[in-house]
Design a protein around this motif. Structure first.
Motif, PDB file in Angstrom:
ATOM      1  N   TYR A 153       2.459  -8.769   6.131  1.00 28.67           N
ATOM      2  CA  TYR A 153       1.019  -8.893   6.346  1.00 28.67           C
ATOM      3  C   TYR A 153       0.252  -7.812   5.586  1.00 28.67           C
ATOM      4  N   PHE A 154       0.751  -6.585   5.625  1.00 23.94           N
ATOM      5  CA  PHE A 154       0.027  -5.463   5.023  1.00 23.94           C
ATOM      6  C   PHE A 154       0.029  -5.492   3.500  1.00 23.94           C
ATOM      7  N   ARG A 155       0.635  -6.523   2.908  1.00 23.78           N
ATOM      8  CA  ARG A 155       0.526  -6.681   1.454  1.00 23.78           C
ATOM      9  C   ARG A 155      -0.923  -6.878   1.034  1.00 23.78           C
ATOM     10  N   VAL A 156      -1.772  -7.210   2.011  1.00 22.07           N
ATOM     11  CA  VAL A 156      -3.198  -7.361   1.732  1.00 22.07           C
ATOM     12  C   VAL A 156      -3.774  -6.082   1.139  1.00 22.07           C
ATOM     13  N   PHE A 157      -3.235  -4.913   1.518  1.00 23.77           N
ATOM     14  CA  PHE A 157      -3.762  -3.655   1.001  1.00 23.77           C
ATOM     15  C   PHE A 157      -3.357  -3.428  -0.450  1.00 23.77           C
ATOM     16  N   GLU A 158      -2.187  -3.931  -0.836  1.00 24.75           N
ATOM     17  CA  GLU A 158      -1.813  -3.851  -2.252  1.00 24.75           C
ATOM     18  C   GLU A 158      -2.770  -4.681  -3.089  1.00 24.75           C
ATOM     19  N   ARG A 159      -3.174  -5.830  -2.568  1.00 23.64           N
ATOM     20  CA  ARG A 159      -4.132  -6.663  -3.288  1.00 23.64           C
ATOM     21  C   ARG A 159      -5.509  -6.014  -3.334  1.00 23.64           C
ATOM     22  N   GLN A 160      -5.834  -5.237  -2.329  1.00 25.10           N
ATOM     23  CA  GLN A 160      -7.138  -4.579  -2.297  1.00 25.10           C
ATOM     24  C   GLN A 160      -7.225  -3.439  -3.297  1.00 25.10           C
ATOM     25  N   ILE A 161      -6.253  -2.536  -3.275  1.00 27.61           N
ATOM     26  CA  ILE A 161      -6.365  -1.321  -4.085  1.00 27.61           C
ATOM     27  C   ILE A 161      -5.526  -1.372  -5.350  1.00 27.61           C
ATOM     28  N   GLY A 162      -4.721  -2.427  -5.518  1.00 24.45           N
ATOM     29  CA  GLY A 162      -3.885  -2.546  -6.706  1.00 24.45           C
ATOM     30  C   GLY A 162      -2.487  -1.987  -6.464  1.00 24.45           C
ATOM     31  N   SER A 163      -1.519  -2.486  -7.216  1.00 17.69           N
ATOM     32  CA  SER A 163      -0.125  -2.102  -7.021  1.00 17.69           C
ATOM     33  C   SER A 163       0.122  -0.624  -7.297  1.00 17.69           C
ATOM     34  N   ASN A 164      -0.589  -0.063  -8.276  1.00 16.10           N
ATOM     35  CA  ASN A 164      -0.365   1.341  -8.619  1.00 16.10           C
ATOM     36  C   ASN A 164      -0.764   2.260  -7.464  1.00 16.10           C
ATOM     37  N   LYS A 165      -1.968   2.117  -6.984  1.00 10.11           N
ATOM     38  CA  LYS A 165      -2.429   2.978  -5.896  1.00 10.11           C
ATOM     39  C   LYS A 165      -1.685   2.678  -4.596  1.00 10.11           C
ATOM     40  N   TYR A 166      -1.258   1.431  -4.423  1.00 16.16           N
ATOM     41  CA  TYR A 166      -0.489   1.108  -3.226  1.00 16.16           C
ATOM     42  C   TYR A 166       0.872   1.792  -3.262  1.00 16.16           C
ATOM     43  N   SER A 167       1.456   1.930  -4.455  1.00 17.14           N
ATOM     44  CA  SER A 167       2.712   2.660  -4.590  1.00 17.14           C
ATOM     45  C   SER A 167       2.531   4.126  -4.193  1.00 17.14           C
ATOM     46  N   VAL A 168       1.383   4.691  -4.568  1.00 13.91           N
ATOM     47  CA  VAL A 168       1.078   6.062  -4.161  1.00 13.91           C
ATOM     48  C   VAL A 168       0.948   6.139  -2.644  1.00 13.91           C
ATOM     49  N   PHE A 169       0.292   5.141  -2.060  1.00 15.46           N
ATOM     50  CA  PHE A 169       0.141   5.088  -0.601  1.00 15.46           C
ATOM     51  C   PHE A 169       1.511   5.037   0.086  1.00 15.46           C
ATOM     52  N   ILE A 170       2.434   4.245  -0.457  1.00 11.99           N
ATOM     53  CA  ILE A 170       3.777   4.157   0.121  1.00 11.99           C
ATOM     54  C   ILE A 170       4.477   5.509   0.068  1.00 11.99           C
ATOM     55  N   LEU A 171       4.490   6.139  -1.106  1.00 14.26           N
ATOM     56  CA  LEU A 171       5.163   7.434  -1.255  1.00 14.26           C
ATOM     57  C   LEU A 171       4.536   8.491  -0.364  1.00 14.26           C
ATOM     58  N   PHE A 172       3.218   8.534  -0.339  1.00 16.41           N
ATOM     59  CA  PHE A 172       2.517   9.526   0.476  1.00 16.41           C
ATOM     60  C   PHE A 172       2.822   9.311   1.955  1.00 16.41           C
ATOM     61  N   SER A 173       2.767   8.068   2.410  1.00 15.78           N
ATOM     62  CA  SER A 173       2.996   7.770   3.828  1.00 15.78           C
ATOM     63  C   SER A 173       4.408   8.144   4.255  1.00 15.78           C
ATOM     64  N   ILE A 174       5.386   7.768   3.437  1.00 11.73           N
ATOM     65  CA  ILE A 174       6.779   8.039   3.797  1.00 11.73           C
ATOM     66  C   ILE A 174       7.064   9.537   3.788  1.00 11.73           C
ATOM     67  N   ILE A 175       6.632  10.235   2.741  1.00  7.34           N
ATOM     68  CA  ILE A 175       6.919  11.671   2.620  1.00  7.34           C
ATOM     69  C   ILE A 175       6.218  12.470   3.710  1.00  7.34           C
ATOM     70  N   VAL A 176       4.928  12.211   3.914  1.00 10.61           N
ATOM     71  CA  VAL A 176       4.176  12.967   4.924  1.00 10.61           C
ATOM     72  C   VAL A 176       4.693  12.663   6.324  1.00 10.61           C
ATOM     73  N   ALA A 177       5.006  11.398   6.604  1.00  9.79           N
ATOM     74  CA  ALA A 177       5.549  11.043   7.920  1.00  9.79           C
ATOM     75  C   ALA A 177       6.882  11.758   8.157  1.00  9.79           C
TER      76      ALA A 177
END
Length: 292
Positions: free
Chosen positions: A75-99
């Motif tokens: 479902y949350f793939r909607v955010f990749e479509r919103q901000i683009g695959s590049n920035k979504y990849s940054v979001f993934i890395l940031f979320s996993i590392i910070v968590a």
């Protein structure tokens, strides 16, 4: 609330992540090693094995957790479509590392308590995604069940609650750490929301993923200049008058895709007219206006 009608179209990073999560979970589940993947206090101050750290960010410890987790990731793939695959990849890395950093800190502080092992799986990414889901995805419908009022977002919250409580204390901790990571991303600490990865990284995700289902955009992208608020249809009409030359009637699939991202239907339609039915260009128009 299905996140869009076109499968993984325009979401190659999400597709690759879901495939990796499913494969790691099944592989370690077959070997009976899922219970050994969770991070513990000894992993913080003992010998932290890199493979365990990486795998724990993908593999769930059980099939029920996998099903709920993949549903939410899909479902949350909607955010990749919103901000683009590049920035979504940054979001993934940031979320996993910070968590993970929050998990390590908590395990250090609670080393003598019952919380000495956290559940394995991409809890950080999933629950970080609930932050933009709460703030950026509008409620479109309300309904009642046995006198209780629910929205079309309720099913996503219920799935998240089920995953959060799936392993009780072991899963609550990484879930809360994920919410903290998502909040820091939304606050744009260290200007993280402007960070981008090299394009070859995104191309790699597209290359290793399975083919996309759904139709590609029907027309090539072109440069568009506009200032369209995401949810204000009257301003859309002001910036995009109906008497536009060479207008293309947007397809229902394209409109539905933008609506699933949280944009107003009329705003989405007007942006698609300007973008000649190119979903990527139309979403960029709407997002650029939203940032102003």
């Amino acid at each position: 609330m299905n996140g869009g009608p076109t499968g993984f179209n325009n979401a190659p990073v999400t597709r690759a992540f879901i495939i990796a999560s499913a494969l790691f979970t099944v592989f370690f589940g077959i070997q009976g090693r899922s219970s050994k993947l969770g991070l513990s206090y000894l992993d913080v101050f003992g010998k932290l094995r890199l493979w365990k750290l990486i795998v724990s960010a993908f593999a769930f410890s059980s099939i029920p957790e996998l099903m709920f987790g993949l549903y939410l990731l899909y479902y949350f793939r909607v955010f990749e479509r919103q901000i683009g695959s590049n920035k979504y990849s940054v979001f993934i890395l940031f979320s996993i590392i910070v968590a993970l950093l929050f998990e390590f800190l908590t395990l250090t502080l609670l080393k003598d308590s019952a919380v000495n092992l956290v559940a394995t799986g991409p809890y950080g990414l999933i629950f970080a995604s609930f932050v933009p889901f709460f703030f950026d995805i509008p409620v479109s419908t309300w309904f009642r069940v046995f006198g209780l009022r629910f929205s079309n977002k309720s099913f996503i919250y219920l799935a998240g609650l089920q995953l959060l409580l799936s392993s009780w204390k072991r899963s609550i901790l990484p879930g809360l750490c994920g919410i903290l990571a998502g909040s820091l991303y939304r606050l744009n600490v260290f200007h993280i929301r402007k960070t981008k990865l090299p394009e070859f990284v995104i191309s790699f995700f597209s290359w290793i993923s399975w083919p996309t289902t759904g139709s590609p955009p029907s027309a090539p992208a072109r440069s568009i200049v506009g200032n369209i608020p995401s949810y204000a249809s009257r301003q859309v009409e002001r910036n995009y008058p109906s008497s536009m030359p060479s207008a293309i009637d947007p397809s229902e699939d394209s409109i539905a895709t933008l609506v699933s991202m949280g944009f107003d239907r009329n705003s989405a339609r007007q942006a698609l007219v300007q973008a000649r039915n190119d979903v990527n260009v139309a979403s960029n128009i709407l997002l650029e206006a939203q940032s102003h």
